[in-house]
Design an enzyme around this catalytic site. Structure first.
Site, PDB file in Angstrom:
ATOM      1  N   PHE A 171       0.879  -1.172   0.000  1.00 26.21           N
ATOM      2  CA  PHE A 171       0.000   0.000   0.000  1.00 26.21           C
ATOM      3  C   PHE A 171       0.917   1.222   0.000  1.00 26.21           C
ATOM      4  CE2 PHE A 171      -3.556   2.303   2.608  1.00 26.21           C
ATOM      5  CZ  PHE A 171      -3.874   3.066   1.503  1.00 26.21           C
ATOM      6  N   LEU A 214       2.554  -0.960   4.662  1.00 25.19           N
ATOM      7  CA  LEU A 214       2.411   0.485   4.508  1.00 25.19           C
ATOM      8  C   LEU A 214       3.768   1.072   4.162  1.00 25.19           C
ATOM      9  CD1 LEU A 214       0.065   1.316   7.541  1.00 25.19           C
ATOM     10  CD2 LEU A 214      -0.547   0.585   5.227  1.00 25.19           C
ATOM     11  N   ASP A 215       3.945   1.424   2.902  1.00 24.09           N
ATOM     12  CA  ASP A 215       5.235   1.887   2.400  1.00 24.09           C
ATOM     13  C   ASP A 215       5.502   3.336   2.816  1.00 24.09           C
ATOM     14  OD1 ASP A 215       7.596   1.788   0.522  1.00 24.09           O
ATOM     15  OD2 ASP A 215       6.418   3.371  -0.449  1.00 24.09           O
ATOM     16  N   ALA A 216       6.747   3.596   3.272  1.00 24.19           N
ATOM     17  CA  ALA A 216       7.180   4.965   3.604  1.00 24.19           C
ATOM     18  C   ALA A 216       6.182   5.676   4.499  1.00 24.19           C
ATOM     19  CB  ALA A 216       7.416   5.761   2.320  1.00 24.19           C
ATOM     20  N   VAL A 217       5.598   4.928   5.409  1.00 25.35           N
ATOM     21  CA  VAL A 217       4.441   5.420   6.158  1.00 25.35           C
ATOM     22  C   VAL A 217       4.786   6.564   7.099  1.00 25.35           C
ATOM     23  CG1 VAL A 217       4.683   3.749   8.042  1.00 25.35           C
ATOM     24  CG2 VAL A 217       2.424   4.605   7.443  1.00 25.35           C
TER      25      VAL A 217
END
Length: 562
Positions: free
Chosen positions: A128, A227-230
């Site tokens: 995501f 959760l990418d680079a969240v």
């Protein structure tokens, strides 16, 4: 919905529009009621994740997901029961992390039916990419065209704004100029690159659209959601714009939505930062992420084997503690990114970090940098395959395999769910040609393959790929048969010479306990086993008495049950 509404009030300071609240509630209920896929209730020792691109293997006139599914069933299914598909959506850069359309499958990969077919054989983890979207996306094109309703989807700032305190993961400019439909220029927030436009979550419409993305992934069968680079999601000028309280509240909101729609879904946060900041995303154990990437493990294992000393790794491992079963670590050594260095800061002095960077660069690794608030730059990550990170150019394949298997025997024994990158199970070396073609350092560890070529290499008994694949597959399959390696089993770090790391994993049934001994050095080392106990080496079934020292060859290791 009570938790979701409470979080919306906190995130938007009580101003979240009632109409938006009703739309979100309706979308959540519709998705929940239509869902048929049941998630696994909890993690256990059998869970081992494969990290891969959906277009990792290619053959003519076949969607790459179909090719991957066949390869997975033939070569990987017995070792990995969950596959992390890196972004498989249409994209414009960064090998998928600049998403053009969150709801579509990239044409080269196939379509959602191909994802569903793969899901018949394994559980799946979706990315995501929640912080930013491609500059080539319809959303951003609407914004540039100044279409009604799109004005606040992204963050524009006057170029003179003092943003010197913002934490930067890159050396590229934070603000990128774009020409608007009326001829004016706006400077848009771009944390990672000019092609990755940060979303403005302060706009409720952005929240609704991104919630729709999450709901779509849950409906399509995502068992885990990464959760990418969240950490960068919420921006407040005048702060460092990382790990802000509203960012944590957004993660809690995503978790709450998943809990309502698809209980058992695991939310994982990807935050390449120092350990204390990383674990903050576990919240109180029940309200935020269930797992966090264990970013300190890859550079610490590398540091330990590189210098033949467990000092830093041992001290850090002893501080980890054990959760209560509601959260755990997502452990890995290699990934599509480089080996992050920020997680070492606060554990190792900067002089040791720089020394490690210098040594690896001499052996062919590439180095990526980040800008600091004081105007200086620091090494941010080492770009290299884990195989070549552990070894020197002149080493023979026997030595390469020894060090590589030592590192993975460590990975598989640490508390948490282990994940192995596809390049590691394939025994890959640095792809310098790929770097030249792609024009960026991370391509060194992102090589794609013709399926015929990789299957031929795996079938060649003399090749390093063949040896790594078979040795690591056997080790994984040994690991998943050990109850002591359940992610929730406590770990004890025992006293030892600094050439050694000795850890114990003690499950409820004491006869399943394991003692794991690792020689991180290039010399033979002995260690005295606890007295009055009998052990069995689970690698070869050898019986060992506890009153005699064991000898470990250079880069050798033992898993002992007793």
């Amino acid at each position: 919905m009570e938790i979701i509404n409470s979080l919306l009030d906190k995130i938007y300071d009580g101003t979240f529009p009632d109409a938006c609240r009703a739309r979100l509630a309706a979308a959540i209920c519709t998705t929940r009621d239509a869902l048929s896929h049941q998630r696994k209730a909890h993690w256990d020792e059998k869970d081992v994740v494969l990290i891969t691109y959906a277009d990792q293997f290619r053959e003519s006139e076949a969607p790459t997901l179909r090719t991957f599914s066949r390869f997975y069933q033939q070569h990987l299914q017995s070792s990995f029961n969950l596959v992390h598909l890196l972004p498989f959506f249409p994209y414009s850069s960064d090998d998928g992390f600049s998403v053009i359309d969150y709801h579509q499958v990239s044409a080269i990969c196939g379509d959602w039916s191909d994802v569903a077919e793969l899901h018949q054989h394994t559980r799946l983890m979706f990315d995501f990419v929640c912080n930013h979207i491609s500059a080539h996306s319809r959303w951003f094109k609407h914004y540039l065209a100044m279409d009604a309703g799109w004005d606040d989807f992204f963050i524009s700032m006057p170029p003179a704004t003092d943003l010197s305190g913002v934490t930067r993961p890159r050396t590229s400019p934070l603000l990128t100029p774009f020409e608007m439909a009326d001829g004016s220029t706006r400077f848009i927030w771009t944390t990672f690159s000019a092609d990755q436009i940060d979303l403005n979550f302060a706009n409720p419409e952005v929240l609704l659209r991104m919630a729709d993305v999450l709901l779509d992934y849950l409906a399509k069968g995502a068992d885990y959601v990464r959760l990418d680079a969240v950490g960068y999601m919420w921006k407040t000028p005048g702060t460092n714009c990382i790990h802000l309280e509203k960012t944590h509240q957004l993660v809690k909101l995503f978790r709450a939505i998943a809990n309502v729609v698809a209980p058992g879904t695991v939310i994982i946060t990807e935050t390449n930062v120092p350990h204390k900041d990383n674990i903050s995303y576990l919240g109180n154990g029940y309200d935020e992420a269930q797992m966090v990437y264990q970013f300190s493990l890859p550079p610490l294992v590398l540091h330990a084997i590189h210098y033949g000393s467990s000092r830093a790794l041992k001290q850090w491992a002893a501080s980890l503690g054990t959760g209560d079963g509601t959260t755990t670590f997502f452990n890995f050594l290699a990934s599509h990114d480089g080996i992050g260095l920020n997680p070492l800061r606060g554990i190792l002095p900067e002089t040791e970090i720089v020394s490690l960077v210098r040594d690896l660069a001499t052996e062919g690794a590439l180095i990526s940098w980040k800008n600091n608030p004081d105007g200086t730059a620091s090494p941010y990550e080492i770009n290299v395959t884990y195989m070549d990170a552990l070894n020197k150019k002149e080493d023979d394949d026997d030595t390469r395999l020894q060090r590589f298997m030592l590192a993975h025997a460590l990975l598989l024994a640490f508390p948490g769910v282990p994940a192995i990158y596809v390049q590691s199970i394939l025994g890959s070396r640095n792809d310098m040609e790929g770097v030249k073609v792609a024009g960026h350092n991370r391509a060194i560890n992102r090589e794609k393959y013709a399926i015929s070529a990789i299957e031929a290499a795996l079938g060649d008994r003399k090749s390093l790929r063949h040896r790594v694949y078979h040795a690591l597959s056997a080790l994984i399959q040994l690991r998943i048969r050990q109850p002591a390696f359940h992610p929730d089993t406590p770990m004890e770090v025992l006293e030892s010479d600094n050439a050694l790391l000795v850890i114990g994993r003690q499950p409820v049934k004491k006869h399943d306990a394991l003692l794991c001994i690792y020689n991180l050095s290039g010399r033979e080392v002995t260690w005295s086993l606890p007295e009055n106990r009998r052990y069995r080496n689970i690698n070869n079934d050898e019986r060992i008495e506890g009153d005699a020292p064991v000898s470990l060859a250079p880069w050798g290791w033992l898993w002992l049950k007793g």
